[in-house]
Design an enzyme around this catalytic site. Sequence first.
Site, PDB file in Angstrom:
ATOM      1  N   PHE A 247       3.729  -0.916  -7.919  1.00  0.00           N
ATOM      2  CA  PHE A 247       3.868   0.607  -7.491  1.00  0.00           C
ATOM      3  C   PHE A 247       2.674   1.036  -6.477  1.00  0.00           C
ATOM      4  O   PHE A 247       2.161   2.214  -6.464  1.00  0.00           O
ATOM      5  CB  PHE A 247       4.083   1.525  -8.656  1.00  0.00           C
ATOM      6  CG  PHE A 247       5.025   1.189  -9.677  1.00  0.00           C
ATOM      7  CD1 PHE A 247       6.273   1.470  -9.267  1.00  0.00           C
ATOM      8  CD2 PHE A 247       4.750   0.336 -10.823  1.00  0.00           C
ATOM      9  CE1 PHE A 247       7.491   1.161 -10.238  1.00  0.00           C
ATOM     10  CE2 PHE A 247       5.687   0.066 -11.507  1.00  0.00           C
ATOM     11  CZ  PHE A 247       7.028   0.478 -11.228  1.00  0.00           C
ATOM     12  N   GLU A 248       2.038   0.005  -5.589  1.00  0.00           N
ATOM     13  CA  GLU A 248       0.953   0.336  -4.813  1.00  0.00           C
ATOM     14  C   GLU A 248       1.460   0.912  -3.555  1.00  0.00           C
ATOM     15  O   GLU A 248       2.643   0.560  -2.992  1.00  0.00           O
ATOM     16  CB  GLU A 248       0.304  -0.994  -4.723  1.00  0.00           C
ATOM     17  CG  GLU A 248       1.019  -2.255  -3.740  1.00  0.00           C
ATOM     18  CD  GLU A 248       0.177  -3.427  -3.586  1.00  0.00           C
ATOM     19  OE1 GLU A 248      -0.844  -3.486  -4.639  1.00  0.00           O
ATOM     20  OE2 GLU A 248       0.540  -4.250  -2.977  1.00  0.00           O
ATOM     21  N   ILE A 249       0.415   1.696  -3.017  1.00  0.00           N
ATOM     22  CA  ILE A 249       0.470   2.236  -1.514  1.00  0.00           C
ATOM     23  C   ILE A 249      -0.731   1.875  -1.272  1.00  0.00           C
ATOM     24  O   ILE A 249      -1.848   2.014  -1.681  1.00  0.00           O
ATOM     25  CB  ILE A 249       0.504   3.760  -1.683  1.00  0.00           C
ATOM     26  CG1 ILE A 249       1.916   4.128  -2.404  1.00  0.00           C
ATOM     27  CG2 ILE A 249       0.622   3.933  -0.278  1.00  0.00           C
ATOM     28  CD1 ILE A 249       2.102   5.724  -2.473  1.00  0.00           C
TER      29      ILE A 249
END
Length: 264
Positions: A247-249
């Site tokens: 779930f990284e940005i």
Amino acid sequence: MPLPRSLLVRYLLLAVGVIGLYTLLHKNYIYVPGAEPRVNACFTVLARNHDWRALRDSMRQIEDRFNSRYNYPYVFLNDKPFSAEFINMTQSMTRAQVHYGQIPSEHWSYPEWINQTKAASRRKEMHEKGVMYGDSESYRHMCRFESGLFFQHPLMQQFDYYWRLEPGIKYECDINYDPFVYMKKNKIRYAWTIAIYELMNTIPTLWTSVKKFMHTHPDLIPSTNSLWWVSRDNGTTYNGCHFWSNFEIADLSFYRSKEYQTFF
């Protein structure tokens, strides 16, 4: 029976009042198209052809909660060619631009310096010990690709930021601001939603390799770093805390940097 005109007018006035009040209370959080330029960013999705149903759910979530107002493009990547069904079923979920790419075989395999006989033996040993994904070859290829190769794909070269999207995820709340813009304005290079303890039997040699890198390349270690967060004894051992990268940005310049490339 139709509502009396006076009652209908009251309902309409009430609806207008509620909408007006909501707008007044949330005016600082409502996105106005054209008010602020988008960042050069995309959603990146690693998927197989059979994932299209779960991905339609994911896209419906992110479109309803966020992207229907921003129209950031999608980049879908697969180690096999995407089927027409997958392309049609995902393209129909968004008005944004959608790109589809195949991962080069050298990015979904072993580095040439890996002893594959030894690797197979270790997978068998880990499976017998009940280690999660212990005998999965494809899982290792995926981890390698997501760790240091996805941003090298030609389709990703045009973007500066990315948001990883997974099949079957859910966003429970509206996202009434642009995380990409927020990160760029505040010079944030990496963002995540979950940090949990690692299953230590899945990474028996990881911290040894990290310490070796720190010893070999002290010039690449910034003086202000997060060692205190991942180690309770100043780097002697790893405490197991890790970001759940699903779930990284991130700012892609972080991955493209000399420091990260040398480490990978």
